[in-house]
Design an enzyme around this catalytic site. Structure first.
Site, PDB file in Angstrom:
ATOM      1  CB  SER A 271      45.573  33.992  39.397  1.00 19.00           C
ATOM      2  OG  SER A 271      44.534  34.514  38.579  1.00 19.00           O
ATOM      3  CB  CYS A 272      43.110  38.565  40.451  1.00 18.35           C
ATOM      4  SG  CYS A 272      43.026  38.081  38.715  1.00 18.35           S
ATOM      5  CG  PHE A 273      41.135  39.661  45.092  1.00 18.44           C
ATOM      6  CD1 PHE A 273      40.969  40.346  43.899  1.00 18.44           C
ATOM      7  CD2 PHE A 273      40.027  39.477  45.901  1.00 18.44           C
ATOM      8  CE1 PHE A 273      39.735  40.828  43.516  1.00 18.44           C
ATOM      9  CE2 PHE A 273      38.780  39.955  45.532  1.00 18.44           C
ATOM     10  CZ  PHE A 273      38.639  40.623  44.333  1.00 18.44           C
ATOM     11  CE  LYS A 275      49.227  37.981  39.129  1.00 24.09           C
ATOM     12  NZ  LYS A 275      49.563  39.263  38.437  1.00 24.09           N
ATOM     13  CG  ASP A 276      46.350  42.001  40.828  1.00 24.26           C
ATOM     14  OD1 ASP A 276      47.342  41.453  40.305  1.00 24.26           O
ATOM     15  OD2 ASP A 276      45.244  42.093  40.257  1.00 24.26           O
TER      16      ASP A 276
END
Length: 434
Positions: A271-273, A275-276
């Site tokens: 969910s991080c790399f 999306k960020d």
């Protein structure tokens, strides 16, 4: 201190339990009554290593009582500070969707209107630079009819928690970022994190809120780019018949590079790399700057699952054949399938008309909701029985320990996207980068 946490997802539940373990009195606020009931029974609502022990220790009838959950926003009246840990999902154009954050800030502001006591609000969610100052704070001011810095404080504390090791990461941080635009909010944040700073001896960084927001994006963008770079190098190594891991071990000895995040493979997910990188890239484009390096990092990452499938195609035509997909979570230690590399792999197999059977120790039910028409096995041996090919996507321990089980395949073609198993006689082995 008395701390309230709005949101009980991966971040909210983890920090609530960890703050309780550090000695704070914590209330976790969520609109979902089932989640509230689960936490109050002493059970976490998510799969995360070490979290059941902490929630069981501090919540429920047998707990210390330092952690409880509720749907009532008025519970913040009994607390000194509130952390906003709400989702900021990716919109179609790559930007972040702030609607949930704005709703949470609106409700929090209305609640602050009813108290004369000073209260510090800390944004924990990942938001683009300027969001805390230009979006969240004005909402809080409008709804509370009060002024930030005079009647309440606002801070920004980005999280650096990896799913699967979130509890460990929180309690053993490599840095603690306390972003604030007023001294009293910063002082409150220091008081909250003082037990953790003392315990971990981690360096404390004290920027303004805008810089704190950017630190999170810079952190994840750099790591995503590093993974994509080593994957690009690994792909070149594959073309030359060179072991990419041997190359990585050597360059990792250079302290300017370091050995971390040099395991080339099928790519990053979660969910991080993704999306960020998408969010900060979209924000940059709004300012008419093209982040070429970040764009390239995403392009390399998106290609890796297709390379895995292409290697399979070199050895077997899987149309009408049973194909095993080993690993569905985006990484070991979590049931999270968001942006999992297994998703494009499954879709590629569907395009090839394969009979797909998948295995994951904890994420199968989550993937079943997305792909109800493929088969799911209860153990890795069952998924391999009769398979014409096996694709390793997630390197769970149960998968890395496989050996004789591959002998039950009709054609033992093993395409390894994570360097999870060793080459041996009796199987046709292709590593993604070796």
């Amino acid at each position: 201190m008395q701390v309230s946490i709005v949101g009980s997802g991966y971040v909210g539940t983890t920090i609530a339990a960890c703050f309780a373990d550090l000695g704070h009195e914590v209330v976790n606020i969520d609109i979902d009554e089932d989640i509230v009931e689960t936490i109050n029974s002493g059970t976490p609502p998510i799969h995360e290593d070490g979290l059941p022990e902490l929630v069981g220790k501090h919540a429920g009838q047998d707990g210390t009582g330092r952690l409880r959950a509720t749907t009532d926003y008025d519970s913040i009246f009994a607390t000194d500070a509130t952390f906003l840990c709400l989702p900021t999902p990716q919109a179609d154009d790559g930007s972040i969707d702030l609607s949930v954050m704005e709703t949470g800030a609106t409700q929090l502001g209305k609640t602050l209107e009813a108290t004369e006591d000073w209260h510090t609000v800390v944004v924990k969610s990942t938001v683009i630079p300027g969001t805390t100052e230009d979006v969240i704070t004005p909402i809080l001011e409008e709804e509370s009819e009060k002024t930030a810095g005079e009647h309440f404080g606002v801070g920004m504390n980005p999280e650096f928690l990896r799913e699967g090791t979130a509890v460990h990461d929180f309690l053993n941080p490599d840095k603690i970022v306390l972003g604030a635009d007023d001294d009293r909010a910063l002082a409150d944040m220091h008081d909250i994190f003082e037990p953790l700073v003392t315990k971990s001896d981690a360096p404390v960084v004290e920027p303004d809120t805008r810089t704190a927001e950017m630190i999170k994006y810079a952190n994840n963008s750099f790591l995503a780019a590093k993974v994509s770079l080593i994957n690009d190098i690994g792909n070149i190594c594959k073309e030359y018949g060179i072991d990419a891991y041997e190359v990585a071990d050597a360059i990792g000895l250079d302290d300017r590079i370091s050995e971390q995040f040099l395991r080339s493979g099928v790519g990053w997910g979660g969910s991080c790399f993704g999306k960020d990188v998408a969010a900060i890239s979209a924000a940059a484009r709004e300012r008419e700057y093209d982040p070429a390096m970040l764009r390239a990092a995403v392009e390399v990452n998106d290609r890796q699952p297709n390379r895995l499938l292409s290697l399979m195609d070199d050895h077997v035509d899987v149309s009408g054949e049973r194909v095993a997909v080993l690993g569905l979570a985006f990484k070991p230690g979590t049931d999270d399938i968001r942006n999992s590399r297994a998703i494009p792999v499954i879709e590629g197999l569907q395009e090839r008309n394969a009979d797909i059977v998948a295995y994951d120790p904890v994420a199968a039910e989550n993937m079943r909701e997305r792909y109800p028409n493929i088969s799911y096995a209860s153990n890795p041996a069952a998924v391999l029985d009769g398979a014409a090919a096996a694709l390793i996507v997630t390197d769970w321990e149960e998968i890395t320990e496989l050996d004789a089980e591959f002998d039950a395949m009709t054609t033992p073609v093993v395409i390894d996207g994570r360097r999870a198993i060793d080459r041996r006689d009796g199987i046709v082995y292709e590593g993604l980068t070796w």
